[in-house]
Design a protein around this motif. Structure first.
Motif, short mmCIF file in Angstrom:
data_model
loop_
_atom_site.label_atom_id
_atom_site.label_comp_id
_atom_site.label_asym_id
_atom_site.label_seq_id
_atom_site.Cartn_x
_atom_site.Cartn_y
_atom_site.Cartn_z
N ASP A 1 24.90 -27.24 25.93
CA ASP A 1 26.10 -26.87 25.17
C ASP A 1 27.33 -27.23 25.98
O ASP A 1 28.36 -27.59 25.44
CB ASP A 1 26.09 -25.35 24.88
N GLU A 2 27.18 -27.13 27.32
CA GLU A 2 28.27 -27.51 28.21
C GLU A 2 27.68 -28.22 29.43
O GLU A 2 26.64 -27.83 29.94
CB GLU A 2 29.07 -26.29 28.67
N ARG B 1 34.29 -30.38 33.23
CA ARG B 1 33.32 -29.66 32.39
C ARG B 1 33.68 -29.86 30.94
O ARG B 1 34.84 -30.10 30.60
CB ARG B 1 33.32 -28.16 32.73
N GLY B 2 32.69 -29.77 30.09
CA GLY B 2 32.97 -29.94 28.66
C GLY B 2 31.68 -30.16 27.90
O GLY B 2 30.58 -30.12 28.47
N ALA B 3 31.80 -30.41 26.60
CA ALA B 3 30.63 -30.73 25.78
C ALA B 3 30.02 -32.03 26.29
O ALA B 3 30.73 -32.88 26.84
CB ALA B 3 31.04 -30.87 24.33
N ILE C 1 32.35 -19.83 36.29
CA ILE C 1 31.57 -20.35 35.15
C ILE C 1 31.27 -19.19 34.21
O ILE C 1 30.96 -18.09 34.67
CB ILE C 1 30.23 -20.96 35.64
N ASN C 2 31.33 -19.44 32.92
CA ASN C 2 30.87 -18.45 31.92
C ASN C 2 29.80 -19.09 31.06
O ASN C 2 29.94 -20.24 30.65
CB ASN C 2 32.02 -18.01 31.01
N VAL C 3 28.74 -18.34 30.80
CA VAL C 3 27.68 -18.83 29.91
C VAL C 3 27.45 -17.78 28.84
O VAL C 3 27.09 -16.64 29.14
CB VAL C 3 26.36 -19.07 30.69
N ASP C 4 27.69 -18.15 27.58
CA ASP C 4 27.48 -17.21 26.48
C ASP C 4 25.99 -17.07 26.19
O ASP C 4 25.19 -17.95 26.52
CB ASP C 4 28.19 -17.69 25.21
N GLN C 5 25.65 -15.97 25.55
CA GLN C 5 24.24 -15.72 25.23
C GLN C 5 23.68 -16.87 24.38
O GLN C 5 24.30 -17.35 23.44
CB GLN C 5 24.12 -14.41 24.45
N VAL D 1 23.87 -24.35 29.88
CA VAL D 1 24.84 -25.06 30.72
C VAL D 1 24.05 -25.92 31.71
O VAL D 1 23.16 -25.42 32.41
CB VAL D 1 25.76 -24.08 31.47
N VAL D 2 24.36 -27.22 31.72
CA VAL D 2 23.68 -28.14 32.64
C VAL D 2 24.67 -28.56 33.73
O VAL D 2 25.79 -28.98 33.43
CB VAL D 2 23.13 -29.37 31.90
#
Length: 245
Positions: free
Chosen positions: A208-209, A221-223, A22-26, A30-31
């Motif tokens: 956001d994701e 996974r997705g929007a 998993i990547n989470v941008d600043q 992410v749920v």
């Protein structure tokens, strides 16, 4: 800001996480959703190394731990400093007042001056709408208020990432909204968040994701609009259908 790379975790013979990345941008939210026992909570606990993965790597900000090598306690401490965790059952210290609960981490772990920690705690209590509750004890609060104190406490160490493990699941329905509102405010302010929840409305509004997990895998996974309105996997469709009935 945060990444998990090829994380696997077993408890005895049970493989709970299977090669999760998993990547989470600043500033992103992410749920993580999925049925009970799908590995969601273990995923969060591996992120701040409350559970140590068997393999893979976790990076938060510029701190990385590679679990294929020997992991030291100082490395775990450094990584954990970057995260604030909010638990399902509040986990407040019953013998400490609300403000003492919030000051505990900064004073004990970060060695902050008490006066500085108190200032921060007062500000955070205002932020979660409990400015008048500083000197009461947890048992004098409702579940929703206790959970908002839990959020303030996790924020007190000034984390880079906030982790929420089903923060509303122990609450009565009428108290859920007040906790979700605090989380929405944090998201608006740009806090990076990973949230495990059954609150699909919150996921639709704030994520956001969306990551759907089942059986230790990431199935989809997705929007939010893609996952909720146009899921591609049968397992996701089945899960979402059950929720709607």
């Amino acid at each position: 800001m945060l990444s998990m790379k090829n994380i696997s975790k077993t408890f005895g013979s049970l493989e709970v996480l299977k090669d999760i990345s998993i990547n989470v941008d600043q500033g992103k939210v992410v749920v993580v959703i999925g049925p009970s026992g799908s590995g969601k909570t273990t995923l969060l606990r591996c992120l701040n190394v409350l559970e140590q993965p068997d393999s893979g790597a976790v990076t938060i900000d510029n701190q990385t731990i590679d679990f294929s090598q020997k992991v030291t306690k100082p490395a775990i401490r450094e990584l954990r400093k970057q995260t604030g965790m909010v638990f399902q059952n509040y986990n407040l210290f019953p013998h400490l007042t609300v403000i003492e609960n919030i000051m505990e981490g900064p004073v004990t772990v970060q060695k902050q001056e008490k006066s500085t920690a108190r200032e921060t705690a007062v500000r955070l209590l205002e932020k979660v709408g409990l400015g008048d509750k500083a000197d009461v004890y947890p048992y004098q609060l409702s579940g929703g208020q206790q959970q908002r104190v839990g959020i303030a406490r996790a924020m007190a160490i000034d984390p880079k990432v906030m982790l929420f493990d089903e923060p509303t699941s122990a609450l009565d329905p009428e108290l859920i909204g007040e906790v979700l509102q605090v989380m929405k405010d944090l998201a608006k302010e740009g806090m990076t968040m990973v949230v495990v929840t059954h609150e699909m409305k919150f996921a639709k509004e704030v994520a956001d994701e969306v990551v759907f997990m089942d059986g230790g895998y990431i199935v989809e996974r997705g929007a939010p609009e893609e996952v909720f309105e146009r899921p591609t996997q049968e397992r996701t469709k089945k899960f979402l259908n059950l929720l709607q009935h």
